[in-house]
Design an enzyme around this catalytic site. Structure first.
Site, mmCIF file in Angstrom:
data_model
loop_
_atom_site.group_PDB
_atom_site.id
_atom_site.type_symbol
_atom_site.label_atom_id
_atom_site.label_comp_id
_atom_site.label_asym_id
_atom_site.label_seq_id
_atom_site.Cartn_x
_atom_site.Cartn_y
_atom_site.Cartn_z
ATOM 1 N N MET A 167 0.846 -1.143 0.198
ATOM 2 C CA MET A 167 -0.058 0.056 -0.096
ATOM 3 C C MET A 167 0.910 1.365 0.099
ATOM 4 O O MET A 167 1.721 1.308 0.887
ATOM 5 C CB MET A 167 -1.021 0.086 1.259
ATOM 6 C CG MET A 167 -1.975 1.162 1.215
ATOM 7 S SD MET A 167 -3.319 0.934 2.490
ATOM 8 C CE MET A 167 -4.327 -0.350 2.029
ATOM 9 N N ASP A 168 0.437 2.010 -1.033
ATOM 10 C CA ASP A 168 1.430 3.341 -1.078
ATOM 11 C C ASP A 168 1.045 4.236 -0.111
ATOM 12 O O ASP A 168 0.101 4.321 0.706
ATOM 13 C CB ASP A 168 1.475 3.768 -2.416
ATOM 14 C CG ASP A 168 0.022 4.300 -2.943
ATOM 15 O OD1 ASP A 168 -0.645 4.722 -2.258
ATOM 16 O OD2 ASP A 168 -0.217 3.637 -4.090
ATOM 17 N N LYS A 169 1.753 5.156 -0.165
ATOM 18 C CA LYS A 169 1.469 6.550 0.976
ATOM 19 C C LYS A 169 0.265 7.125 0.534
ATOM 20 O O LYS A 169 -0.408 7.927 1.421
ATOM 21 C CB LYS A 169 2.704 7.335 1.093
ATOM 22 C CG LYS A 169 2.942 8.448 -0.338
ATOM 23 C CD LYS A 169 4.006 9.145 -0.109
ATOM 24 C CE LYS A 169 4.199 10.014 -1.177
ATOM 25 N NZ LYS A 169 5.282 11.077 -1.127
ATOM 26 N N SER A 170 -0.438 7.265 -0.414
ATOM 27 C CA SER A 170 -1.487 7.774 -0.962
ATOM 28 C C SER A 170 -2.565 7.109 -0.430
ATOM 29 O O SER A 170 -3.714 7.543 -0.382
ATOM 30 C CB SER A 170 -1.398 8.329 -2.300
ATOM 31 O OG SER A 170 -0.339 9.268 -2.665
ATOM 32 N N THR A 171 -2.682 5.829 -0.431
ATOM 33 C CA THR A 171 -3.903 5.023 -0.460
ATOM 34 C C THR A 171 -3.780 4.866 1.018
ATOM 35 O O THR A 171 -2.960 4.887 1.886
ATOM 36 C CB THR A 171 -3.605 3.732 -0.997
ATOM 37 O OG1 THR A 171 -3.225 3.713 -2.506
ATOM 38 C CG2 THR A 171 -4.968 2.794 -0.820
#
Length: 300
Positions: A167-171
């Protein structure tokens, strides 16, 4: 005339005198000086009592650390079954310790013992399952420039927990951490069929024809992305969309909308393999219940 009254002048009517120590002194009563030890004046250097010497403190022997564990608990910690079920397997002769069949109830093993349960070598480390409602700005990637999502659940267990999927930082939204390698492999496998539900915020309203295209399947890098369900979020602008997919890669969800010319402003995973965010505030976490773990293991 005796003006002082009574028989105060009568020697025989005087009150008996007592020594300083409180004992009646007969010799003094008879007018004799007492040679009794009770009449000796008290001196500071007199030591009528022997000084009490405190016994030397004896050190207690160091407690021997017992690192053994009951066999049924060892089996339960490995995550294969409960202690009660483990007792049944032990009694039936389906458990071996260092190559020897053990049927004794209460049998204890050491951490380095080799325990085989129904033909499978067990790992004694207790399985831990932590569900995090990840906020923005934290990532599962090993990047020094981005805060690690693991830091949010680090105090949940002394075991090293790994995220199930990336999971990336934006999600934002649900992210499962565990030390159960089998479960990690299961839910990151491309053939896994568990559902994930996302709420997507777009930079503009999603056209109905594009919604239908997403439902029938969009090709990303020549691979068709199968979507279980997609719809507008009720009582929200048409830029708010709910999409249910089976893929564990959140980048694929972004790519679906970007393929059709939309920018994803926010991507929130609100459901993962039957688990929801109910009762978990953003940035908080909780342990899975025993029933939830069973449900995850039973998913195909």
């Amino acid at each position: 005339m005796n003006t002082r009254g009574g028989n105060n002048g009568n020697r025989n009517n005087r009150k008996p005198s007592f020594s300083k120590g409180g004992s009646y002194d007969k010799n003094k009563q008879d007018g004799k000086s007492s040679a009794s030890k009770y009449n000796k004046p008290f001196k500071k250097d007199d030591k009528p009592f022997k000084k009490w010497d405190k016994p030397a403190k004896t050190e207690k022997p160091a407690a021997v650390k017992d690192d053994t564990i009951r066999l049924n608990k060892y089996i339960s910690n490995s995550g294969v079954c409960s202690r009660r079920d483990a007792d049944l397997y032990i009694q039936s002769g389906n458990v071996t310790v260092n190559g020897e069949v053990v049927t004794e109830m209460g049998y204890k093993v050491k951490p380095n013992d080799r325990v085989v349960f129904d033909g499978v070598l067990l790992n004694p480390e207790k399985k831990v399952y932590v569900l995090l409602n990840k906020p923005k700005g934290f990532s599962t990637a090993d990047d020094e420039n981005v805060s690690s999502a693991y830091d949010l659940i680090r105090n949940a267990s002394t075991s090293v927990l790994k995220p199930v999927g990336r999971m990336d930082k934006s999600t934002i939204g649900l992210l499962l951490f565990t030390n159960d390698n089998e479960m990690i492999q299961k839910f990151t496998n491309a053939a896994q069929h568990s559902s994930k539900l996302y709420q997507v915020s777009l930079d503009k309203n999603l056209k109905y024809e594009d919604l239908e295209k997403i439902q029938t399947g969009v090709y990303i890098n020549e691979h068709k992305v199968w979507v279980e369900e997609v719809s507008y979020v009720e009582n929200q602008p048409k830029s708010e969309v709910g999409i249910k997919v089976k893929t564990s890669n959140v980048k694929v969800v972004r790519a679906v909308f970007e393929k059709l010319g939309y920018n994803v402003i926010k991507l929130d995973r609100v459901m993962f393999a039957g688990l929801t965010k109910w009762g978990i505030a953003r940035g908080q976490w909780r342990f899975l219940t025993e029933q939830e773990v069973i449900n995850l293991k039973n998913l195909k």
